[in-house]
Enzyme design. Structure first.
Site, PDB file in Angstrom:
ATOM      1  N   GLY A  97     -28.832  25.764  66.427  1.00 37.69           N
ATOM      2  CA  GLY A  97     -27.631  25.327  67.117  1.00 37.69           C
ATOM      3  C   GLY A  97     -26.390  25.535  66.276  1.00 37.69           C
ATOM      4  O   GLY A  97     -25.309  25.841  66.801  1.00 37.69           O
ATOM      5  N   SER A  98     -26.508  25.373  64.966  1.00 37.68           N
ATOM      6  CA  SER A  98     -25.369  25.618  64.080  1.00 37.68           C
ATOM      7  C   SER A  98     -24.951  27.076  64.130  1.00 37.68           C
ATOM      8  O   SER A  98     -23.750  27.399  64.160  1.00 37.68           O
ATOM      9  CB  SER A  98     -25.728  25.230  62.643  1.00 37.68           C
ATOM     10  OG  SER A  98     -26.039  23.858  62.562  1.00 37.68           O
TER      11      SER A  98
ATOM     12  N   ASP B  93     -26.376  18.422  72.056  1.00 35.44           N
ATOM     13  CA  ASP B  93     -26.966  17.101  72.299  1.00 35.44           C
ATOM     14  C   ASP B  93     -26.980  16.736  73.778  1.00 35.44           C
ATOM     15  O   ASP B  93     -27.224  15.572  74.120  1.00 35.44           O
ATOM     16  CB  ASP B  93     -26.184  16.024  71.548  1.00 35.44           C
ATOM     17  CG  ASP B  93     -26.339  16.134  70.049  1.00 35.44           C
ATOM     18  OD1 ASP B  93     -27.262  16.835  69.598  1.00 35.44           O
ATOM     19  OD2 ASP B  93     -25.532  15.528  69.320  1.00 35.44           O
TER      20      ASP B  93
ATOM     21  N   SER C  87     -29.016  23.639  70.896  1.00 33.17           N
ATOM     22  CA  SER C  87     -29.898  23.593  69.732  1.00 33.17           C
ATOM     23  C   SER C  87     -31.312  23.276  70.186  1.00 33.17           C
ATOM     24  O   SER C  87     -31.507  22.451  71.086  1.00 33.17           O
ATOM     25  CB  SER C  87     -29.433  22.513  68.753  1.00 33.17           C
ATOM     26  OG  SER C  87     -30.387  22.326  67.720  1.00 33.17           O
TER      27      SER C  87
ATOM     28  N   HIS D 296     -34.188  17.615  69.507  1.00 37.66           N
ATOM     29  CA  HIS D 296     -33.337  17.866  70.661  1.00 37.66           C
ATOM     30  C   HIS D 296     -34.109  17.844  71.980  1.00 37.66           C
ATOM     31  O   HIS D 296     -35.310  17.586  72.014  1.00 37.66           O
ATOM     32  CB  HIS D 296     -32.568  19.170  70.460  1.00 37.66           C
ATOM     33  CG  HIS D 296     -31.436  19.025  69.486  1.00 37.66           C
ATOM     34  ND1 HIS D 296     -30.183  18.625  69.856  1.00 37.66           N
ATOM     35  CD2 HIS D 296     -31.391  19.179  68.136  1.00 37.66           C
ATOM     36  CE1 HIS D 296     -29.403  18.550  68.801  1.00 37.66           C
ATOM     37  NE2 HIS D 296     -30.120  18.872  67.732  1.00 37.66           N
TER      38      HIS D 296
ATOM     39  N   ASN E 118     -27.157  38.058  60.464  1.00 38.98           N
ATOM     40  CA  ASN E 118     -28.441  38.233  61.136  1.00 38.98           C
ATOM     41  C   ASN E 118     -28.920  36.834  61.522  1.00 38.98           C
ATOM     42  O   ASN E 118     -29.423  36.086  60.683  1.00 38.98           O
ATOM     43  CB  ASN E 118     -29.464  38.916  60.230  1.00 38.98           C
ATOM     44  CG  ASN E 118     -30.816  39.069  60.922  1.00 38.98           C
ATOM     45  OD1 ASN E 118     -30.962  38.780  62.113  1.00 38.98           O
ATOM     46  ND2 ASN E 118     -31.810  39.511  60.177  1.00 38.98           N
TER      47      ASN E 118
END
Length: 451
Positions: free
Chosen positions: A87-88, A195, A220, A225, A293
C-alpha cells in the site's frame, strides 16, 4: 488427465491436507486468550492457489496478477487496476504519476503544495515530502476523524496542485465537499483507500466505492487489512493516461507497456524516435521517468484472487463487529467520544476508535495499559500527529518543508489532531473476531471506565 496435471493436483491436495491439519478450525474464545486487533482469515482456497502458482515458478507478475487486476477493477467498478508490492508503494506511485511532465501544466513540481492531514499513517504524506513538494496540514473533526473540510479554502494557495487524504479506519472523508473543492480549483484528488476497502459513499445520488471518486485510489493488502496477499497493494483509476504513468513508475520508469514476458505488443518496438537515442532504439529499454521496481509476485496475486472472493463477507463481518461494539459501549458516551460514520457514507470499518474525554478520571494510556494486560490488543491512530515525530525534527527546527493551517481560536494549530495524539486509541473489528471476544472487550472497557 496428463501426467503434469495429475502431479499438480497431487501437490495441491497434499497442501490442502496440511492446511486441514495445521490451520483449520479455531478454538472457542475464553477470557485470558489474546485478542488481536487484526489477523489473516483464510482457508484451503488460498493454499491451493498459492501452490498452483508456485508450481509454475513464474516468480514475477503473471496469470494470477492479470486475473486479480481485472476482477478487482470489476469489483470496484473502475476501468484500470495495477498491482504493486504494498500500500505504501501504491501511495508512492499515485503521487509520482502526478509529477510526470507528460501531464503538462497540471504536473506537480518541486515546491508545489498538497493538502493533507497529520492525523494518519505516514506513507500518505511521505511521497509528497520525498519528492520535494510541500504538505499543507489541516485539522480533522471528531467523531469522524477525517479532514475538517471547512479549512480547505484557507489551505489553498497559488501553489496548490492536489489533495491527498486517507479514509480514516474505513470511514470515508467528506468526498462531496473535497471533490467539489478539487473540481473548482482544478486539483488532483488521491484517495488513500488502504484502510477502507469496501466502504461506500453517496455522491451525486449514486453510491460509489471509496477510492473510485478521486483521480486515483490506493489499497493495501498487508495482513491486517480488509484482504491480504501478505505484502501487496494496488492503484486504480478511470484515467488511462494516469494508469500508464503509474505503471511506468512501477516498472523502472520505462516507456514500454508490454506485460512481463511479452514483446512488441505495440508493433513499433524498433522503429520510433525517443529523446536523443538512436532511431529505432529498443522500446523495451526506453525510460520516460525515474522509476522503481514495485511489482507484485504472482504467488501473492494468487492469494489475492482467493481473498477477493471472500471480500464481501469480510466487509459484512467488519460492519457487524463494529456495530456490536458501538451498541455495547453506547452507555459510555460520557467517558468516550464514540465514532460515527460520515454523513452519506457506508463504512467498511478497519477498527473501532475511542477518544477518552476530559475529566473522566483516567487517561488513554491508563485504559490502554489495562486492556493490554487483559490480552486485548490496541493501536494508536497511527502517527497521532505526524508533525511531532522525529522525521519532522529538522523541518520543525527550520520552519521549512510544510505548512500548517492554524486555528486562531485554539492554542494549538491542529487542536483536534493534538487531542487524537493524546487521547485516542482503537481496537479491532476484523472478520476473525468471535462474539465472545467482542463481548469480553465491551465488558472490560465498561468495567474499567465505571470503577
Amino acid at each position: 488427465m496428463s501426467e503434469e496435471k495429475e502431479l499438480r493436483q497431487t501437490a495441491i491436495e497434499a497442501a490442502i491436507r496440511y492446511y486441514e491439519f495445521k490451520h483449520q478450525g479455531k478454538k472457542p474464545f475464553k477470557p485470558g486468550d489474546r485478542i488481536p486487533y487484526a489477523g489473516r482469515v483464510f482457508d484451503e482456497n488460498e493454499i491451493a492457489n498459492l501452490i498452483d502458482s508456485s508450481l509454475d515458478f513464474w516468480l514475477t507478475a503473471g496469470r494470477y496478477a492479470e486475473k486479480f487486476e481485472k476482477e478487482f477493477a470489476v469489483f470496484l467498478d473502475v476501468r484500470h487496476c495495477s498491482l504493486v508490492n504494498s500500500g505504501s508503494s501504491a501511495n508512492l506511485l499515485a503521487f509520482m504519476a502526478l509529477t510526470s511532465p507528460k501531464l503538462g501544466e497540471r504536473c506537480i513540481k518541486i515546491g508545489d503544495e498538497v493538502v493533507t492531514v497529520a492525523a494518519g499513517f505516514p506513507t500518505t504524506v511521505a511521497p509528497i515530502i520525498q519528492y520535494g513538494a510541500v504538505p499543507v496540514f489541516v485539522d480533522v473533526t471528531l467523531p469522524t476523524y477525517n479532514i475538517d473540510s471547512t479549512q480547505l479554502e484557507e489551505a489553498l494557495s497559488e501553489k496548490t496542485k492536489a489533495v491527498m487524504l486517507a479514509h480514516t479506519l474505513g470511514n470515508p472523508f467528506d468526498l462531496q465537499t473535497v471533490k467539489a473543492f478539487c473540481d473548482k480549483h482544478n486539483l488532483w484528488l488521491i484517495e488513500d483507500n488502504c484502510d477502507a476497502l469496501g466502504s461506500r459513499y453517496l455522491i451525486d445520488n449514486e453510491w460509489k466505492y471509496s477510492g473510485t471518486i478521486g483521480h486515483i485510489g490506493t489499497s493495501s493488502f498487508y495482513p491486517p487489512h480488509h484482504m491480504t496477499m501478505g505484502e501487496g497493494g494496488a492503484v486504480y483509476t478511470n484515467d488511462t493516461t494516469l494508469k500508464r504513468l503509474m505503471e511506468s513508475f512501477r516498472d523502472w520508469g520505462r516507456d514500454c507497456w508490454c506485460p512481463s514476458g511479452r514483446d512488441n505488443t505495440c508493433g513499433e518496438r524498433f522503429n520510433r524516435q525517443f529523446g536523443e537515442l538512436p532511431y529505432g532504439y529498443d522500446h523495451k529499454y526506453v525510460y520516460s521517468h525515474f522509476g522503481y521496481n514495485l511489482k507484485v509476485t504472482d504467488m501473492q496475486a494468487a492469494i489475492g484472487c482467493a481473498q477477493l472472493e471472500k471480500l464481501p463477507g469480510f466487509v459484512a463481518a467488519r460492519k457487524k463487529n463494529w456495530g456490536m461494539l458501538r451498541d455495547g459501549l453506547a452507555e459510555l458516551e460520557d467517558r468516550f467520544i464514540l465514532p460515527e460514520a460520515t454523513v452519506n457514507s457506508d463504512p467498511s470499518w478497519f477498527g473501532f476508535l475511542l477518544t477518552v474525554r476530559e475529566n473522566t478520571g483516567f487517561s488513554r494510556d491508563q485504559i490502554v495499559a489495562h486492556l493490554e494486560a487483559k490480552g486485548i490488543q490496541t493501536r494508536m491512530l497511527f502517527a497521532g500527529n505526524l508533525i511531532k515525530h522525529p522525521c519532522f525534527d529538522e523541518m520543525r527546527a527550520t520552519g521549512d518543508g510544510f505548512r500548517v493551517i492554524a486555528n486562531t481560536q485554539a492554542a494549538n494549530s491542529l487542536p483536534v489532531t493534538e487531542t487524537i495524539m493524546r487521547d485516542t486509541f482503537w481496537i479491532g473489528v476484523y472478520p476473525g473476531m468471535q462474539e465472545g471476544m467482542l463481548g469480553f472487550m465491551i465488558d472490560t472497557i465498561k468495567g474499567f471506565s465505571r470503577k
